[in-house]
Design an enzyme around this catalytic site. Structure first.
Site, mmCIF file in Angstrom:
data_model
loop_
_atom_site.group_PDB
_atom_site.id
_atom_site.type_symbol
_atom_site.label_atom_id
_atom_site.label_comp_id
_atom_site.label_asym_id
_atom_site.label_seq_id
_atom_site.Cartn_x
_atom_site.Cartn_y
_atom_site.Cartn_z
ATOM 1 N N ASP A 213 0.829 -1.204 0.000
ATOM 2 C CA ASP A 213 0.000 0.000 0.000
ATOM 3 C C ASP A 213 0.865 1.256 0.000
ATOM 4 O O ASP A 213 1.893 1.314 0.685
ATOM 5 C CB ASP A 213 -0.869 -0.017 1.272
ATOM 6 C CG ASP A 213 -1.880 1.109 1.311
ATOM 7 O OD1 ASP A 213 -2.877 1.016 0.579
ATOM 8 O OD2 ASP A 213 -1.661 2.074 2.054
ATOM 9 N N GLU A 263 1.690 -0.445 -4.936
ATOM 10 C CA GLU A 263 0.778 0.643 -5.296
ATOM 11 C C GLU A 263 1.639 1.882 -5.489
ATOM 12 O O GLU A 263 1.987 2.566 -4.529
ATOM 13 C CB GLU A 263 -0.262 0.874 -4.189
ATOM 14 C CG GLU A 263 -1.334 1.860 -4.645
ATOM 15 C CD GLU A 263 -2.098 2.543 -3.518
ATOM 16 O OE1 GLU A 263 -3.153 3.127 -3.795
ATOM 17 O OE2 GLU A 263 -1.642 2.504 -2.355
HETATM 18 C C1 GLC Z 1 -4.135 3.215 -0.448
HETATM 19 C C2 GLC Z 1 -5.383 2.375 -0.327
HETATM 20 C C3 GLC Z 1 -6.499 3.244 0.171
HETATM 21 C C4 GLC Z 1 -6.123 3.792 1.523
HETATM 22 C C5 GLC Z 1 -4.770 4.510 1.485
HETATM 23 C C6 GLC Z 1 -4.218 4.721 2.854
HETATM 24 O O1 GLC Z 1 -4.254 4.201 -1.404
HETATM 25 O O2 GLC Z 1 -5.668 1.758 -1.550
HETATM 26 O O3 GLC Z 1 -7.707 2.545 0.252
HETATM 27 O O4 GLC Z 1 -7.082 4.700 1.960
HETATM 28 O O5 GLC Z 1 -3.798 3.752 0.798
HETATM 29 O O6 GLC Z 1 -3.788 3.512 3.401
#
Ligand code: GLC
Length: 535
Positions: A213, A263
Site C-alpha cells: 500500500d 501501489e
Molecule cells: C491506499 C489504499 C487506500 C487507503 C490509502 C491509505 O491508497 O488503496 O484505500 O485509503 O492507501 O492507506
C-alpha cells in the site's frame, strides 16, 4: 483451453495471472452480521474457481478500528474478529490453493492505526522518548509551537486537511492520511525489521504475494522541508531510500518465491520503472491505464507507454480498470469524462449506464488480451455500477475529510449481490449490511447472471478461460481506421476494439472466438464493441 497459470506449475505465474481483488467487508457475509468475512469467502471459493482467476488479493483483513476500511492496522499478525480468525485465514489460503488459486495479502507499511501498540506506547512515553522515534513527532513552529511542522498536503486528494495533529503535550505527529493513521519512521531500523518479520509471517502461512500500500510514500526527508519551496528530491514521494527498503524485502520474498505488487502512483515513467528493477518489486499497478479516458488514440498511447516503460527492466505490465478506491468501470465509462481523477469526483454526475456497460465489456476483452497480469476488482465481473450512498450512511473518511465535497469511495464498496430473491440480494446478512445496496442491486445478482449467455459474468468467465490463447508474446498493432484498435500476438490471436461510430471490418481470421456484443447484419463490429479472433 482455460488452464490457470497455477496448474502449469509455472514459477512465473504472476507475469500473466488474472488476480481478483477481494474487499472482504463486502464480498460475502458468512455469519450474517452485516459485514463480509472469511467464512463468506471460503464458501464462495468455488465461484472464484469457476470464474477462473489465478490469485486473490485481499484488501487488509487485520485487526483494525476500520477508520479507513482496514488500511489502519492495529496488528498485522491478527485477523479482525469481524472477519474471522487467523486459523480461518490459514484454512482459506490452503483451500484456495487446492483449487489452484494463490493468495496475495495487503501490507500497509506507510502507517499504522493509532491503536497499534507502538503508537499507544509513543503517546504514553511523551516528547523526546525513544518510542516516539518510530513515528514522526516534532515540535510545532511559531512562537508557541502552534503551527504544524510542514505545509505538506493530505494524501486524500482535495481534502485540504492538515497532515499533522497536535497532542496535549505540545508535540505534533505526521499522518499523510487520517489522524488515526500515524506515519511510521522508515529511517528507524526497528520499523524495517518489523516489516521484514511481518512478510515472513505471511509467507510462512502460504501466501504467494504481497500488495504494498502507498508504496512510494514511506521514506521522508528527515529535515522536513516545506513543499512550497519546491525541494528536490520531494520530501515524501518517491525518495531514493525506498529502493534499499524494497531490495531488502525482495531478499525476504525470494526465499519463499513470493511476489510483490506495489501501489505506485507516479507520473514519471522512468522513476516508476525503477521500482521494477530485477532485485526490487516484481510488479506495480498501472494507474495510467485505469485513469485513461475511453478514446482509441489515448488507450493505444497508454498501452505503448506502459509496455515501453516495463521493457527495459523486464517486468510484466499490469492492467487495472478498477479497485476499491476508484469509480466503478461501467459508471466511469458512462459519463462525459471517462477518465479517472480523484479531484473531479462529485455527487450527481449524469451517467448513461447502458453505454458504460457496453464499453466496460469491450474494455474487459481489451485488458484481458494485453501482455501482462490483469487485476479484477470484485463486482466488476457482475458489471456493478458505482452506487450513490445516502450521506447519512457514508463511512469513507475521504468524504468527511473533504467536508462532504468528495462522495468518498463507498460507492464501489457496496456488498455484492449473490442471489436475486434473497434478503440483501443474497449477501448473507440477517440484518442491514454495513453499506446499503441500491434498489436495483438484485438484478446484478450472480444467480441471475450465471446461466445468462449475454451477462457480464459469462463474458468474464469465457474471456478468462480463453485468455491463455494469447500466450506470453509481445503484441503487434495492426493497421486500422481511426478509432479502431487491433493487435495480434505471435500465438495467432487478435483483439480488435471499435471505439469509432462506423462499424469496423474484421482483419483476416479463421474464427471468431468471442465478442463483447452483437455484430451488425454485415458481420462488422459496432461501436464500443470488442472481439477476439483466431488468425
Ligand atoms: C491506499 C489504499 C487506500 C487507503 C490509502 C491509505 O491508497 O488503496 O484505500 O485509503 O492507501 O492507506
Amino acid at each position: 483451453m482455460g488452464q490457470p497459470a497455477y496448474a502449469r506449475k509455472d514459477r512465473d505465474w504472476w507475469r500473466s495471472a488474472v488476480i481478483y481483488q477481494v474487499y472482504v467487508r463486502s464480498f460475502a457475509d458468512g455469519d450474517g452480521d452485516g459485514t463480509g468475512d472469511l467464512a463468506g469467502v471460503r464458501a464462495r471459493l468455488p465461484y472464484l474457481a469457476e470464474l477462473g482467476v489465478d490469485a486473490l488479493w485481499f484488501s487488509p483483513w487485520y485487526l483494525s478500528p476500520m477508520k479507513d476500511g482496514g488500511y489502519d492496522v492495529a496488528d498485522y499478525r491478527a485477523i479482525d474478529p469481524v472477519f474471522g480468525t487467523l486459523a480461518e485465514a490459514e484454512k482459506l489460503i490452503a483451500e484456495a490453493r487446492e483449487l489452484g488459486i494463490r493468495t496475495i495479502v495487503d501490507i500497509v507499511p506507510n502507517h499504522v492505526s493509532d491503536q497499534h501498540p507502538w503508537f499507544r506506547a509513543a503517546l504514553a512515553a511523551g516528547p523526546g522518548s525513544p518510542e516516539r522515534e518510530l513515528f514522526h513527532f516534532r515540535p510545532g513552529r511559531g512562537a508557541h509551537g502552534e503551527l504544524p511542522p510542514t505545509d505538506w498536503p493530505s494524501q486524500f486528494v482535495g481534502s485540504g486537511e492538515p497532515v499533522w495533529t497536535r497532542l496535549a503535550d505540545g508535540d505534533w505527529y505526521l499522518h499523510l492520511f487520517t489522524p488515526e493513521q500515524p506515519d511510521l519512521n522508515w529511517a528507524h531500523p526497528a520499523v524495517r525489521q518489523e516489516h521484514e518479520d511481518i512478510l515472513r509471517f505471511w509467507f510462512e502461512r502460504g501466501v504467494a504475494g504481497v500488495r504494498i500500500d502507498s508504496a512510494a510514500l514511506l521514506a521522508k526527508d528527515p529535515d522536513l522541508p516545506d513543499l512550497s519551496g519546491h525541494p528536490e528530491p520531494h520530501p515524501f514521494v518517491d525518495r531514493d531510500e525506498l529502493h534499499g527498503i524494497y531490495r531488502a524485502w525482495r531478499r525476504v520474498a525470494d526465499a519463499y518465491d513470493g511476489v510483490f505488487v506495489g501501489e505506485v502512483w507516479l507520473p514519471d515513467a522512468e522513476r516508476f520503472a525503477r521500482y521494477l528493477r530485477p532485485d526490487e518489486l516484481h510488479t506495480a499497478f498501472n494507474f495510467s491505464f485505469l485513469s485513461c479516458p475511453w478514446d482509441a488514440a489515448r488507450l493505444r498511447a497508454a498501452v505503448d507507454a506502459t509496455l515501453a516503460q516495463h521493457a527495459p527492466v523486464g517486468a510484466p505490465a499490469t492492467w487495472v480498470l478498477c479497485n476499491h478506491d476508484v469509480t466503478r468501470t461501467v459508471t466511469r465509462y458512462g459519463r462525459a469524462d471517462t477518465g479517472f481523477d480523484f479531484a473531479t469526483r462529485a455527487f450527481g454526475t449524469p451517467t448513461d449506464l447502458a453505454l458504460g456497460t457496453r464499453r466496460a465489456r469491450a474494455a474487459a476483452l481489451l485488458s484481458l488480451a494485453l501482455p501482462g497480469a490483469v487485476y479484477l476488482y470484485q463486482g466488476e465481473e457482475l458489471g456493478l455500477p458505482e452506487a450513490e450512498i445516502p450521506v447519512d450512511r457514508i463511512q469513507d473518511p475521504m468524504y468527511f475529510r473533504s467536508h462532504g465535497v468528495d462522495p468518498g469511495r463507498d460507492g464501489c464498496r457496496v456488498p455484492l449481490p449473490w442471489a436475486a430473491d434473497m434478503p440483501y440480494a443474497g449477501f448473507g446478512s440477517q440484518q442491514e449490511p454495513w453499506l446499503p445496496q441500491p434498489a436495483h442491486w438484485a438484478s446484478y445478482a450472480v444467480d441471475r447472471q450465471r446461466n445468462d449467455p449475454d451477462s457480464m459474468l459469462t463474458l468474464y468467465r469465457q474471456a478468462i478461460a480463453a485468455r491463455p490463447l494469447f500466450g506470453v508474446c509481445p503484441l503487434t498493432w495492426l493497421p486500422t481506421p481511426e478509432g479502431v484498435l487491433a493487435f495480434t500476438r505471435a500465438e495467432g490471436v487478435t483483439c480488435i476494439v471499435n471505439l469509432a461510430p462506423t462499424p469496423a471490418e474484421f482483419p483476416r481470421h479463421s474464427q471468431l472466438l468471442l465478442s463483447s456484443g452483437l455484430l451488425d447484419d454485415e458481420g462488422r463490429l459496432p461501436q464500443d464493441t470488442a472481439a477476439w479472433l483466431r488468425s
